[in-house]
Motif scaffolding. Structure first.
Motif, PDB file in Angstrom:
ATOM      1  N   ASN A  83      44.927  42.143  45.803  1.00  0.00           N
ATOM      2  CA  ASN A  83      45.820  41.013  46.018  1.00  0.00           C
ATOM      3  C   ASN A  83      45.071  39.728  45.770  1.00  0.00           C
ATOM      4  OD1 ASN A  83      48.074  42.511  46.714  1.00  0.00           O
ATOM      5  ND2 ASN A  83      47.271  42.800  48.783  1.00  0.00           N
ATOM      6  N   CYS A  84      45.496  39.038  44.801  1.00  0.00           N
ATOM      7  CA  CYS A  84      44.793  37.846  44.382  1.00  0.00           C
ATOM      8  C   CYS A  84      45.816  36.759  44.136  1.00  0.00           C
ATOM      9  CB  CYS A  84      44.038  38.170  43.096  1.00  0.00           C
ATOM     10  SG  CYS A  84      42.866  36.951  42.661  1.00  0.00           S
ATOM     11  N   THR A  85      45.706  35.694  44.872  1.00  0.00           N
ATOM     12  CA  THR A  85      46.717  34.654  44.735  1.00  0.00           C
ATOM     13  C   THR A  85      46.701  34.006  43.370  1.00  0.00           C
ATOM     14  OG1 THR A  85      45.173  33.105  45.699  1.00  0.00           O
ATOM     15  CG2 THR A  85      46.793  34.072  47.172  1.00  0.00           C
TER      16      THR A  85
ATOM     17  N   CYS B  24      46.149  42.945  38.646  1.00  0.00           N
ATOM     18  CA  CYS B  24      45.018  43.865  38.710  1.00  0.00           C
ATOM     19  C   CYS B  24      45.543  45.276  38.754  1.00  0.00           C
ATOM     20  CB  CYS B  24      44.154  43.588  39.917  1.00  0.00           C
ATOM     21  SG  CYS B  24      43.810  41.872  40.096  1.00  0.00           S
ATOM     22  N   GLY B  25      46.055  45.729  37.713  1.00  0.00           N
ATOM     23  CA  GLY B  25      46.586  47.080  37.716  1.00  0.00           C
ATOM     24  C   GLY B  25      45.670  48.033  37.006  1.00  0.00           C
TER      25      GLY B  25
ATOM     26  N   GLU C 118      40.108  32.110  35.922  1.00  0.00           N
ATOM     27  CA  GLU C 118      40.524  32.008  37.310  1.00  0.00           C
ATOM     28  C   GLU C 118      40.662  33.403  37.915  1.00  0.00           C
ATOM     29  OE1 GLU C 118      44.157  29.599  39.375  1.00  0.00           O
ATOM     30  OE2 GLU C 118      43.510  29.028  37.385  1.00  0.00           O
ATOM     31  N   TYR C 119      41.243  34.268  37.144  1.00  0.00           N
ATOM     32  CA  TYR C 119      41.451  35.642  37.582  1.00  0.00           C
ATOM     33  C   TYR C 119      40.120  36.351  37.840  1.00  0.00           C
ATOM     34  CZ  TYR C 119      42.401  40.624  37.041  1.00  0.00           C
ATOM     35  OH  TYR C 119      42.447  41.972  37.207  1.00  0.00           O
ATOM     36  N   VAL C 120      39.190  36.170  36.930  1.00  0.00           N
ATOM     37  CA  VAL C 120      37.879  36.804  37.073  1.00  0.00           C
ATOM     38  C   VAL C 120      37.160  36.265  38.313  1.00  0.00           C
ATOM     39  CG1 VAL C 120      35.579  36.971  36.052  1.00  0.00           C
ATOM     40  CG2 VAL C 120      37.576  37.384  34.643  1.00  0.00           C
TER      41      VAL C 120
ATOM     42  N   ARG D  42      36.872  38.482  45.619  1.00  0.00           N
ATOM     43  CA  ARG D  42      37.401  39.656  46.311  1.00  0.00           C
ATOM     44  C   ARG D  42      36.287  40.696  46.502  1.00  0.00           C
ATOM     45  NH1 ARG D  42      40.808  41.104  49.972  1.00  0.00           N
ATOM     46  NH2 ARG D  42      41.796  43.102  49.649  1.00  0.00           N
ATOM     47  N   VAL D  43      35.480  40.854  45.499  1.00  0.00           N
ATOM     48  CA  VAL D  43      34.357  41.803  45.582  1.00  0.00           C
ATOM     49  C   VAL D  43      33.426  41.394  46.712  1.00  0.00           C
ATOM     50  CG1 VAL D  43      32.258  42.579  44.417  1.00  0.00           C
ATOM     51  CG2 VAL D  43      34.415  42.600  43.197  1.00  0.00           C
ATOM     52  N   ALA D  44      33.133  40.099  46.777  1.00  0.00           N
ATOM     53  CA  ALA D  44      32.229  39.600  47.822  1.00  0.00           C
ATOM     54  C   ALA D  44      32.810  39.881  49.207  1.00  0.00           C
ATOM     55  CB  ALA D  44      32.001  38.106  47.630  1.00  0.00           C
ATOM     56  N   VAL D  45      34.111  39.603  49.352  1.00  0.00           N
ATOM     57  CA  VAL D  45      34.771  39.834  50.640  1.00  0.00           C
ATOM     58  C   VAL D  45      34.711  41.311  51.019  1.00  0.00           C
ATOM     59  CG1 VAL D  45      37.037  39.895  51.756  1.00  0.00           C
ATOM     60  CG2 VAL D  45      36.325  37.852  50.527  1.00  0.00           C
TER      61      VAL D  45
END
Length: 149
Positions: free
Chosen positions: A10-12, A19-20, A114-116, A122-125
Motif C-alpha cells: 500500500n503506497c499512497t 505494486c502488483g 516517486e513510486y520507487v 516501505r522496505v525500510a518500514v
DNA sequence: AGGGGGCTCCGTCATAACTC
DNA sequence: GAGTTATGACGGAGCCCCCT
C-alpha cells in the motif's frame, strides 16, 4: 526477482504504478527486462512465468528508427506534389504530438521515481517492523524459558 | 590532461491500453 | 476504428570518478 505471491504494497504515491505482479514481457535487444503492462495498465507485476514474444522489439534499432515512418501521414513526399499548407499543418501536428509526448514522458518518469521512493520507504518500514518482531519473539521465548525452569 | 566507464536525464519512437 | 495517453526501449549528452 523471485516471488511466489504478488506482494501488495500500500503506497499512497503508487499512482499509475501499482505494486502488483511484474512479468517479463519480452526480451529486448539489450537484454533488459521490460516491465510490461501485464496485469493491467496500472499495475506492475511479478510472476514466475516469463514469456518471450516476438514483437517489434525483435527488430534492430535501425529498423525501429526510420525517421520518415514517424512523420504524420502525408508529410513524406508531400512537398513534391501538393501545396505548402498540408505540409505545414502536418508538421505542426507532429510538433504538438512531440511536445505532448515530451511532457508525458517527464510526468511518467516523475511518477515512477516517486513510486520507487515509496517502495524504498516501505522496505525500510518493513525491515524495522521485522526487527522489532524478532526482538519481541526473543523476549517472549525468554519469559517462557524462565517459567518452565 | 585526457580518456574510459558508470550514472542520470532527456527526447523520441513504438505500442499497448484507454477513450470517445 | 481513430485519436489520445502512458510507458518501456533506445541513443545521445553531460557529469563525475578513477586510472594512466
Amino acid at each position: 526477482m523471485v516471488m511466489s505471491m504478488p506482494l501488495i504494497v500500500n503506497c499512497t504515491h503508487s499512482l499509475a504504478f501499482g505494486c502488483g505482479n511484474i512479468s517479463v514481457r519480452e526480451k529486448t535487444l539489450k537484454g533488459t527486462v521490460c516491465l510490461g503492462k501485464a496485469g493491467s495498465r496500472y499495475g506492475m507485476a511479478v510472476t514466475g512465468d516469463e514469456t518471450e514474444t516476438g514483437t517489434a522489439s525483435d527488430l534492430t534499432a535501425c529498423q525501429l528508427r526510420n525517421p520518415s515512418s514517424s512523420l504524420p501521414q502525408g508529410v513524406v513526399g508531400a512537398s513534391t506534389h501538393s501545396s505548402q499548407k498540408p505540409l505545414e499543418e502536418a508538421l505542426q501536428k507532429r510538433e504538438l504530438r512531440l511536445m505532448k509526448n515530451r511532457e508525458a514522458a517527464r510526468e511518467c518518469r516523475r511518477k515512477k521515481k516517486e513510486y520507487v521512493k515509496c517502495l524504498e520507504n516501505r522496505v525500510a518500514v518493513l525491515e524495522n517492523q521485522n526487527k522489532t518482531l524478532i526482538e519481541e519473539l526473543r523476549a517472549l521465548k525468554d519469559i517462557y524459558r524462565h517459567k518452565v525452569e
